[in-house]
Design an enzyme around this catalytic site. Structure first.
Site, PDB file in Angstrom:
ATOM      1  N   GLU A   1       1.726  -1.778   6.110  1.00 57.30           N
ATOM      2  CA  GLU A   1       2.434  -2.062   7.367  1.00 57.30           C
ATOM      3  C   GLU A   1       1.450  -1.797   8.500  1.00 57.30           C
ATOM      4  O   GLU A   1       0.963  -0.677   8.654  1.00 57.30           O
ATOM      5  CB  GLU A   1       3.648  -1.148   7.506  1.00 57.30           C
ATOM      6  CG  GLU A   1       4.456  -1.515   8.742  1.00 57.30           C
ATOM      7  CD  GLU A   1       5.350  -0.396   9.236  1.00 57.30           C
ATOM      8  OE1 GLU A   1       6.414  -0.693   9.799  1.00 57.30           O
ATOM      9  OE2 GLU A   1       4.987   0.800   9.086  1.00 57.30           O
TER      10      GLU A   1
ATOM     11  N   HIS B   1      14.123  -2.904   7.551  1.00 55.47           N
ATOM     12  CA  HIS B   1      15.021  -1.839   8.013  1.00 55.47           C
ATOM     13  C   HIS B   1      14.725  -1.414   9.454  1.00 55.47           C
ATOM     14  O   HIS B   1      15.384  -0.507   9.962  1.00 55.47           O
ATOM     15  CB  HIS B   1      14.886  -0.642   7.071  1.00 55.47           C
ATOM     16  CG  HIS B   1      13.491  -0.089   7.100  1.00 55.47           C
ATOM     17  ND1 HIS B   1      12.414  -0.774   6.559  1.00 55.47           N
ATOM     18  CD2 HIS B   1      12.984   1.026   7.644  1.00 55.47           C
ATOM     19  CE1 HIS B   1      11.322  -0.087   6.771  1.00 55.47           C
ATOM     20  NE2 HIS B   1      11.634   1.014   7.429  1.00 55.47           N
ATOM     21  N   ASP B   2      13.731  -2.018  10.089  1.00 59.20           N
ATOM     22  CA  ASP B   2      13.407  -1.681  11.481  1.00 59.20           C
ATOM     23  C   ASP B   2      13.769  -2.809  12.433  1.00 59.20           C
ATOM     24  O   ASP B   2      13.476  -2.714  13.632  1.00 59.20           O
ATOM     25  CB  ASP B   2      11.894  -1.435  11.630  1.00 59.20           C
ATOM     26  CG  ASP B   2      11.420  -0.194  10.890  1.00 59.20           C
ATOM     27  OD1 ASP B   2      12.228   0.742  10.737  1.00 59.20           O
ATOM     28  OD2 ASP B   2      10.251  -0.176  10.474  1.00 59.20           O
TER      29      ASP B   2
ATOM     30  N   ASP C   1       3.129   2.816   4.732  1.00 62.33           N
ATOM     31  CA  ASP C   1       3.752   2.896   6.046  1.00 62.33           C
ATOM     32  C   ASP C   1       2.699   3.078   7.151  1.00 62.33           C
ATOM     33  O   ASP C   1       1.786   3.906   6.996  1.00 62.33           O
ATOM     34  CB  ASP C   1       4.691   4.119   6.024  1.00 62.33           C
ATOM     35  CG  ASP C   1       5.559   4.217   7.242  1.00 62.33           C
ATOM     36  OD1 ASP C   1       6.443   3.369   7.413  1.00 62.33           O
ATOM     37  OD2 ASP C   1       5.367   5.173   8.040  1.00 62.33           O
TER      38      ASP C   1
ATOM     39  N   ASP D   1       7.292   3.299  -1.300  1.00 66.49           N
ATOM     40  CA  ASP D   1       6.871   3.441   0.087  1.00 66.49           C
ATOM     41  C   ASP D   1       6.055   4.726   0.223  1.00 66.49           C
ATOM     42  O   ASP D   1       6.545   5.816  -0.081  1.00 66.49           O
ATOM     43  CB  ASP D   1       8.141   3.537   0.955  1.00 66.49           C
ATOM     44  CG  ASP D   1       7.996   2.824   2.270  1.00 66.49           C
ATOM     45  OD1 ASP D   1       6.914   2.921   2.857  1.00 66.49           O
ATOM     46  OD2 ASP D   1       8.977   2.211   2.713  1.00 66.49           O
TER      47      ASP D   1
HETATM   48  C1  NOJ Z   1       7.568   2.369   9.899  1.00 64.72           C
HETATM   49  C2  NOJ Z   1       8.861   2.485   9.188  1.00 64.72           C
HETATM   50  O1  NOJ Z   1       9.217   1.217   8.711  1.00 64.72           O
HETATM   51  C3  NOJ Z   1       9.843   3.061  10.173  1.00 64.72           C
HETATM   52  O2  NOJ Z   1      11.159   2.998   9.705  1.00 64.72           O
HETATM   53  C4  NOJ Z   1       9.404   4.464  10.488  1.00 64.72           C
HETATM   54  O3  NOJ Z   1      10.212   4.996  11.516  1.00 64.72           O
HETATM   55  C5  NOJ Z   1       7.956   4.506  10.966  1.00 64.72           C
HETATM   56  N1  NOJ Z   1       7.082   3.679  10.192  1.00 64.72           N
HETATM   57  C6  NOJ Z   1       7.423   5.897  10.895  1.00 64.72           C
HETATM   58  O4  NOJ Z   1       7.282   6.297   9.567  1.00 64.72           O
END
Ligand code: NOJ
Length: 561
Positions: free
Chosen positions: A257, A331-332, A207, A100
């Protein structure tokens, strides 16, 4: 050892939230040796790549996405030797490792920001610093430069007296955004990627990478655009191409992402001829249960909208020559089984959760793109359903709980919303067994174990016919073996007026045609003619054959010509 290079169209990626996967030393936090110890489990599942969430040194204000050193391992997760061992052991099993890369922002604790705070001009230029509005001069903050909100609630600007400026943070206040207009920042970021590539990794996840190029002019958001104001900015494609070329990762397995993105941009991010990324994550399909587009306002999932989003992205990326990353969970996100499966029987043996989990897996795995399994998906893990706000660890959840109270919600209602929407839903420890702490740790886990771990766990499922784990395993095999799934055309089908909660599509290659129908309804429904009368059923999530022209609750069926 040579890097793993597999055809990403045939691959399956498994995402590991390192903090919650497996704890080898009893401190309650998952770690790298813990992952190495579970490689045989992952090899049995059959996955091709592991995406590891950040394990770099971090004050952990945002679960490790606040990085204070890009080139080291946080001692809580192990050592660099542990990392090298994990890569070597994974490679022995033909599994690649993806890291990541969080290059949109650093932690405030990062040396670059610390040097900026100390007044070093070179490092001040690494960040996005502005004067306040209405400031009378040096030392007077005035008001934030714009009305922009950060992702976790509150202003995206923080006044910092040591800088004599406001700094921009699109995420937590401890995550200052890097200024990618500065060529030195771009080179420093490429250098981080190169560092890990040279260490032997096989791919990268970037990210919020579509937020690296900020608007040319910083103006108030007057039209309520929110995050799309900063998304897919004016130089993002140029910066990405440059990063990929400088780091020497063109052709490697990469995924970006993309927050609040558009189809047109994702085509450009992922068309091979543009030399940016292999594939992109977009999130529109995970907002179909947001009331009026607001995450912290609950609504039932709108399956019509879900179907139309999938159709747009599947057919649109295909037409443009781009490539989708396919996923429900990460994880989000709250667990999709809870989210799309109604509440009945979630986590109970024989309850609808198993059916729902398998249906979701079919829906995802047979679309065009590369499927990502998030740890625990393959077991059917569900939201924990915590009893108090104290049990939540995530900064966003805690902030929004307070915001909801301030806006007049009662504590019970605010807790209910957090339980539905919190990112911690996806961060509970991996459920290895029914032992205390779900076999995740011999110590006190950093976050509470869901009660469902008693029933939903690897020990109860691996090698057990008909289990969720074995179902996922067969899907991974199917993905590897089938050309039509990997490379065939995709087209969405109309399942008819009596099936408003059915998502149906076909995959075709030469003479071969697969038809997939997935019901998100908790009641039976009739299907329009999908042209499958003479087809064989190749996969389903009920033990017995489907009835012609109908689907049972949460039924998924795949027919082949
Ligand atoms: C996306 C990540 O998946 C998340 O967990 C994070 O808080 C934000 N980007 C900021 O890095």
């Amino acid at each position: 050892m040579a890097a793993i290079e597999k055809d990403f169209r045939r691959s399956v990626v498994y995402q590991i939230y390192v903090k919650s996967f497996c704890d080898s030393d009893g401190d309650g936090v998952g770690d790298l040796p813990g992952i190495t110890g579970k490689l045989d489990y992952l090899a049995r599942l059959g996955v091709d790549y592991l995406w590891l969430t950040p394990f770099y040194p971090s004050p952990q204000r945002d679960g490790g996405y606040d990085i204070s050193d890009y080139r080291a391992v946080d001692p809580v997760y192990g050592t660099m030797d542990d990392f090298d061992e994990l890569v070597a052991q994974a490679h022995k099993r033909e599994i690649g490792i993806m890291l990541d890369m969080v290059l949109c922002h650093t932690s405030c604790d990062h040396e670059w920001f610390q040097r900026a705070l100390a007044g070093d001009e070179r490092y001040r230029a690494y960040y996005i610093l502005r004067d306040g509005r209405g400031s009378s001069g040096p030392g007077d903050p005035g008001q934030p430069p714009t009305n922009w909100d950060c992702a976790f609630g509150g202003s995206a600007w923080k006044w910092e007296p040591r800088l004599g400026k406001w700094y921009l943070h699109l995420h937590d206040v401890s995550q200052p955004d890097l200024d990618w207009t500065n060529p030195e920042v771009r080179e420093a970021c490429a250098d981080v990627v190169r560092f890990w590539k040279e260490r032997g990794v096989d791919g990268f996840r970037f990210d919020v990478v579509n937020l690296i190029s900020k608007p040319e002019v910083f103006e108030d958001d007057l039209s309520g655009q929110g995050r799309s104001l900063f998304a897919d900015g004016p130089h993002v494609h140029e910066y990405l191409r440059e990063l990929v070329a400088r780091a020497g990762i063109d052709g490697m397995m990469t995924v970006g992402e993309m927050a609040s993105t558009t189809l047109e941009n994702c085509v450009r991010y992922t068309r091979p001829e543009d030399h940016e990324l292999s594939m992109s994550f977009s999130f529109h399909h995970l907002k179909v249960d947001y009331a009026a587009g607001k995450k912290w306002e609950l609504a039932e999932p709108d399956i019509g909208q879900l179907r139309s989003i999938f159709r747009t992205w599947q057919e649109g990326m295909q037409a443009g020559g781009g490539w989708n990353a396919l996923f429900w969970d990460n994880h989000d996100q709250p667990r999709a089984v809870t989210r799309f499966g109604g509440r009945a029987g979630v986590g109970e043996r024989g309850g609808s959760w198993e059916r729902v989990g398998k249906m979701l897996a079919v829906c995802d795995f047979l679309m065009k793109g590369t499927p990502y399994v998030y740890q625990g998906d393959e077991l059917g893990m569900v939201n924990p359903g915590y009893d108090s706000i104290e049990q939540f660890r995530d900064v966003e959840s805690r902030n929004y709980y307070q915001i909801m109270l301030e806006m007049g919600k009662g504590p019970a209602e605010a807790l209910h919303v957090v339980n539905e929407r919190s990112r911690d839903n996806g961060r509970t420890p991996m459920q290895w067994s029914s032992a205390p702490a779900a076999g995740f740790t011999s110590g006190e886990p950093w976050i509470g174990i869901p009660a469902s771990a008693r029933l939903v766990n690897a020990e109860a499922e691996v090698g057990v016919e008909g289990s969720m784990f074995e179902f996922y395993r067969s899907l991974v095999k199917l993905r590897h073996a089938s050309d039509v799934i990997a490379t065939g055309e995709v087209r969405f089908l109309d399942a008819g007026e009596e099936a408003p909660k059915v998502i149906a599509y076909e995959r075709t290659l030469g003479d071969e045609r697969l038809v997939v129908a997935c019901s998100f309804a908790d009641a039976p429904c009739r299907l329009a003619d999908l042209g499958v009368e003479k087809y064989e059923v190749v996969l389903g999530n009920y033990d017995d054959a489907p009835a012609p022209g109908a689907l049972r609750p949460y039924e998924a069926v795949v027919w082949r010509s």
